[in-house]
Design a protein around this motif. Structure first.
Motif, PDB file in Angstrom:
ATOM      1  N   SER A  22       0.266 -12.283  -3.032  1.00 45.84           N
ATOM      2  CA  SER A  22      -0.736 -11.208  -3.053  1.00 45.84           C
ATOM      3  C   SER A  22      -1.433 -11.068  -4.393  1.00 45.84           C
ATOM      4  O   SER A  22      -2.588 -10.640  -4.459  1.00 45.84           O
ATOM      5  CB  SER A  22      -0.074  -9.875  -2.688  1.00 45.84           C
ATOM      6  N   ILE A  35      -5.630  -8.928   5.649  1.00 50.17           N
ATOM      7  CA  ILE A  35      -6.048  -7.867   4.730  1.00 50.17           C
ATOM      8  C   ILE A  35      -7.399  -8.186   4.096  1.00 50.17           C
ATOM      9  O   ILE A  35      -8.256  -7.311   3.954  1.00 50.17           O
ATOM     10  CB  ILE A  35      -4.973  -7.632   3.653  1.00 50.17           C
ATOM     11  N   GLU A  55      -2.024  -2.047  -0.337  1.00 52.43           N
ATOM     12  CA  GLU A  55      -2.416  -2.691   0.914  1.00 52.43           C
ATOM     13  C   GLU A  55      -1.216  -3.065   1.772  1.00 52.43           C
ATOM     14  O   GLU A  55      -1.321  -3.157   2.998  1.00 52.43           O
ATOM     15  CB  GLU A  55      -3.254  -3.956   0.627  1.00 52.43           C
ATOM     16  N   ILE A  96      -4.165  -7.870  -4.156  1.00 53.35           N
ATOM     17  CA  ILE A  96      -3.557  -7.037  -3.117  1.00 53.35           C
ATOM     18  C   ILE A  96      -2.302  -6.376  -3.682  1.00 53.35           C
ATOM     19  O   ILE A  96      -1.433  -7.046  -4.242  1.00 53.35           O
ATOM     20  CB  ILE A  96      -3.215  -7.885  -1.878  1.00 53.35           C
ATOM     21  N   GLY A 117      -4.462   3.590   3.344  1.00 56.10           N
ATOM     22  CA  GLY A 117      -3.514   2.500   3.251  1.00 56.10           C
ATOM     23  C   GLY A 117      -2.105   2.952   3.601  1.00 56.10           C
ATOM     24  O   GLY A 117      -1.833   4.151   3.666  1.00 56.10           O
ATOM     25  N   PRO A 118      -1.270   1.994   3.911  1.00 60.37           N
ATOM     26  CA  PRO A 118      -1.466   0.547   3.788  1.00 60.37           C
ATOM     27  C   PRO A 118      -2.189  -0.058   4.994  1.00 60.37           C
ATOM     28  O   PRO A 118      -2.420   0.628   5.983  1.00 60.37           O
ATOM     29  CB  PRO A 118      -0.032   0.027   3.725  1.00 60.37           C
ATOM     30  N   ILE A 119      -2.489  -1.358   4.885  1.00 57.74           N
ATOM     31  CA  ILE A 119      -3.018  -2.119   6.014  1.00 57.74           C
ATOM     32  C   ILE A 119      -1.881  -2.883   6.690  1.00 57.74           C
ATOM     33  O   ILE A 119      -1.789  -2.947   7.906  1.00 57.74           O
ATOM     34  CB  ILE A 119      -4.125  -3.091   5.547  1.00 57.74           C
ATOM     35  N   GLU A 161     -12.342  -2.643   2.191  1.00 57.88           N
ATOM     36  CA  GLU A 161     -11.466  -2.186   1.114  1.00 57.88           C
ATOM     37  C   GLU A 161     -10.963  -0.772   1.388  1.00 57.88           C
ATOM     38  O   GLU A 161     -11.649   0.033   2.013  1.00 57.88           O
ATOM     39  CB  GLU A 161     -12.214  -2.214  -0.222  1.00 57.88           C
ATOM     40  N   LEU A 162      -9.759  -0.505   0.904  1.00 51.82           N
ATOM     41  CA  LEU A 162      -9.191   0.825   1.072  1.00 51.82           C
ATOM     42  C   LEU A 162      -9.913   1.843   0.193  1.00 51.82           C
ATOM     43  O   LEU A 162     -10.258   1.551  -0.953  1.00 51.82           O
ATOM     44  CB  LEU A 162      -7.699   0.815   0.705  1.00 51.82           C
TER      45      LEU A 162
END
Length: 452
Positions: A156, A121, A184, A161, A132-134, A126-127
């Protein structure tokens, strides 16, 4: 359009190069080993691997090239050195490969996929809003999903995260709002994840890291269509990880359809009980004798730590709970008829030491990780050996050798007695003469015995 596609392929290529470089730079002691030394190291750990160009196993977390922030998070959680599955799985996943990981319960599989997920991640852009999510983690039960959610948050938090958990029994609206706010990582049961995808609470356009935990159980519970639907909505260039304690052939065939050139890692014997757990089997005349046995043994078990008692039916769970409460034990019950909020509250109180005994159906057989849990009692036998392995695996977690699992077998259960003898022998445990006698009543059993 063509130029954009080429650019994405170039980006993926360099990300792969950076992953390989990271593993090379930070694991010189491993890279300096000869092939024979690597083979001997794997053998000493009880690891078997298959696949093309399998990355070498690590010996310590420092070999992974984790950032100082992640290393501090690992240290803060009390992780001193990698477990066996982590030794081999971490370098494989960090190198970007797909994996089929098979190891006994309580072996540290969760950290084996969460730690590389953090790295993955942090390597991504960046989202943006409503992306998202990743990372997506699917688990078969609410309890396991919640356990993974808590573990993921531990690692996280220091990286900023966001982790969300979505499963049945909790407010769908609240989960919808949380996903809309962005995250994420999503930890989910397949059914609830499909519901929220239909509601457009999230999109899989940025998802590039997929984990299927306890995959055999998900297929057993009939989640195959949902899993295929989820996989179909995730980018094809994703990294896919599949972990479980057991791996039937039919599940492995299905798994290989959704994994790309996976490395298979097996620790110990597939479906074998954790050898760190002491198993005690008692053959008793009938079901009527079970309660008196439990009442006699329970005080001694509680002196050693918390106790988890498995029963096959909800009615039995409630009956055992009632009788133990009458005798003054601090006990709670857990089964499918209780709503999710009640189940989570019960687990939290059990972990906090408010209750010393938990009576449960197989909803607690997977994913329950409580360090104070020292004894497991199979008040009723499991429906099969795979479930038996998962049940007793609630103790003896992460190398703890103090766990004890008790199993009550009645005279009418000769079928299970034979399978239990095989399991005990394979795990190097004592086989009581009464159990062997009962197993021998099963006609032809010895002909199929794994050790004959």
């Amino acid at each position: 359009m063509c130029g954009n596609s080429l650019s994405k392929r170039i980006q993926r290529f360099w990300k792969q190069v950076l992953k390989c470089l990271r593993m090379t730079l930070f694991s010189y002691p491993i890279s300096g080993m000869t092939e024979q030394e690597v083979a001997e190291y794997r053998k000493s750990l009880g690891i078997r691997v298959s696949g093309f160009d399998v990355p070498r196993p690590i010996k310590q977390f420092e070999d992974c090239g984790f950032s100082s922030t992640l290393m501090n998070a690992i240290s803060k959680q009390g992780y001193e050195k990698p477990t066996t599955i982590q030794c081999q799985a971490l370098p494989i996943v960090l190198s970007g490969r797909d994996i089929i990981g098979i190891a006994k319960t309580g072996s540290g599989k969760t950290a084996a996929f969460v730690l590389p997920m953090i790295v993955h991640i942090m390597d991504q852009p960046e989202l943006k809003k409503e992306e998202g999510p990743i990372g997506v983690i699917c688990a078969p039960t609410r309890e396991l999903a919640h356990q993974i959610y808590l573990e993921s948050k531990k690692f996280s938090k220091s990286h900023g995260i966001r982790v969300s958990a979505v499963y049945g029994g909790m407010s769908k609206l609240e989960q919808f709002k949380e996903l809309k706010a962005g995250c994420e990582i999503v930890v989910a049961t397949p059914g609830r994840l499909i519901d929220l995808l239909k509601m457009k609470a999230l999109t899989m356009m940025r998802a590039t890291y997929l984990v299927l935990d306890e995959a055999d159980r998900m297929f057993d519970l009939g989640f195959e269509p949902q899993i295929r639907s989820i996989v179909g909505q995730i980018r094809p260039e994703r990294q896919t990880l599949l972990f479980s304690a057991t791996m039937p052939q039919k599940v492995e065939r299905l798994a290989r359809e959704i994994l790309a050139d996976p490395v298979r890692v097996t620790v110990g014997e597939v479906g074998r009980a954790n050898e760190d757990i002491t198993q005690v089997v008692n053959v008793i005349p009938s079901d009527a004798e079970k309660m008196s046995w439990l009442l006699e043994k329970l005080p001694e078990m509680i002196d050693e730590g918390d106790v988890l008692v498995f029963a096959s039916k909800k009615a039995t769970v409630d009956e055992v709970e009632s009788q133990l409460i009458q005798k003054g034990f601090k006990v709670a019950a857990l089964h499918g008829d209780k709503d999710q909020a009640s189940r989570m509250e019960t687990l939290q109180k059990f972990k906090a030491g408010i209750f010393h005994v938990l009576i449960a159906t197989d909803v607690a057989a997977r994913g329950l990780d409580i360090k104070s849990l020292k004894s497991v009692v199979n008040f009723d036998i499991a429906r099969d050996m795979d479930m038996h392995v998962h049940r007793i695996g609630r103790t003896g977690r992460a190398g703890d050798k103090d766990g004890v699992a008790y199993t009550l077998v009645t005279q009418k259960e000769a079928r299970f007695a034979g399978e239990l003898v095989n399991s005990l022998v394979a795990a190097g445990q004592n086989v009581p003469a009464e159990l062997m006698d009962l197993a021998m009543k099963r006609k032809g059993w010895w002909k199929r015995c794994a050790w004959s």
